[in-house]
Write an enzyme that holds these catalytic residues in place. Sequence first.
Site: not given
Length: 514
Positions: A461-462
């Site tokens: 993810c980020y």
Amino acid sequence: MKSAVNALQNFGKSLYGPVLILPIVGLFIAFGNVLGNGNLAEYLPFLGHPSIQHTGVLISKSAVSVLANLALVFGVGIPIGFAAKDKGYAALIGLVTFIVFINAMNVTLQLQGELAPADQMRAAGQSMVLGVQVLEMGVFAGILTGALSGYLYNRYSGVQFSGAMAIYSGHCFVAIIMLPVSMLLGVVMSELWPFAQHGISALALAIKGAGAFGVAIYGFLERILVPTGLHHLVYTPFLYTELGGTADVCGSVYQGARNIYFAEMACPSVHQLSSTVVWDARGISKMFGLPAAALAMYMTAKPERKAVAKAILIPAALTSMLVGVTEPLEFSFLFVAPLLFGVHAVLTGIGMMLFYLLGVHAIGANGIIDFILYNLPLGTEKSNWPMYIAVGLMMSVIYFVVFHFLIRRFDMKTPGRESDDEETKLYSKQEYQAKGSNDGLGEAIIEGLGGRANIEVVDNCYTRLRVTVRDVSAIDEPRLKSTGAKGVIKQGNNVQVVYGLHVKKMREAVETFL
């Protein structure tokens, strides 16, 4: 319980793609608003030129169209997050599933004689989706079809036939399954959704009825679940579904706090942003609270370690303040002083509660960059952004005082206060970044994850490398931290390794060695 945690982890991960795209859409809306905003033209006359005004309208209104098709974005994006391989085919299955689903619902309503006339659609709980009249499910339609198609894709995309039937193997077999499933789902939801809609409306009213307390609980849950990766499940419904409000903006109906204020930004007849913007006021702790907490950690660091602590805390604080990415800073104290993280979650809720009580209606979901682009062009009437800053400064003082006191009072080992036999660099990626090389990085991470045979799925993810492993006990945390990881979180067979904004490079290094 273990399987339930794994399922929630996978679902939370699958939301990442669509959720990350939408703030980018918001930036284009904001940029279009800068060019086409009459208020700014009074101070910058060149913005009043018709070509610039028309360009601004073109950009903002074109970007707003994404909001009208948000269910499709989730319907295609979620299978990408779910898929362990061939993500493009998974997205295609998601698209086909969504299209068949809405048309099956339309045919069911038509056969039942329940399609409402155009002027009565809203009252009947119906709307147009991709030119098809269906029940107003909003983004739930995309979440439902996306999650189902993603799950079935993972389960059946490996099926292989031989001989003449070989053409129906893999993703083609998934399509064979999904078409009748999506048809049946359209029929079933035609009957069940009105009841679900009543339940969602009742829940939304209950949350709104809780007033400031409900907002505080929301803010607390959104932060306290960050270590588990499940915080997406808290804020996503409020930002993109009826739970976050419903509003008629320039003749179109939008659901969800973020959808509403994005549409209001581009609508010239809106004179003040909706109060539902409170559900996306998460930037108060990101822009003001955590930087103040970092200052408290620096002030309480040992004199001989202040320089090292500063090298860690300043980049992390700037990342939080400027772009709203908090994990590099949060994970600098989460594992060594978990009490501080709990206090941080409570203070996040308090900050959002103050936002609500003081009637702030500015946009502030992430960092200063977004804050400026979103709010300044709107003016202080449409977005009372000075009040947002006032609330933020109050929270800065509270964060600093509370963190400073607790660190001193309980001798917490925050960066710069470690024992003599511990290195401050344990919680920083600075040493790794200084090397500027990926040599052996992927292999080192794989060894930390228990070896090739222990790894099933690798994604990110980020800020986190998200890995599904066969045996979580084989994870070597010190080995992972030596590669620059700030922390390792284990939930069932899901492992999250927190690296920060450069996590994509880590995933690529792992995939290269796999």
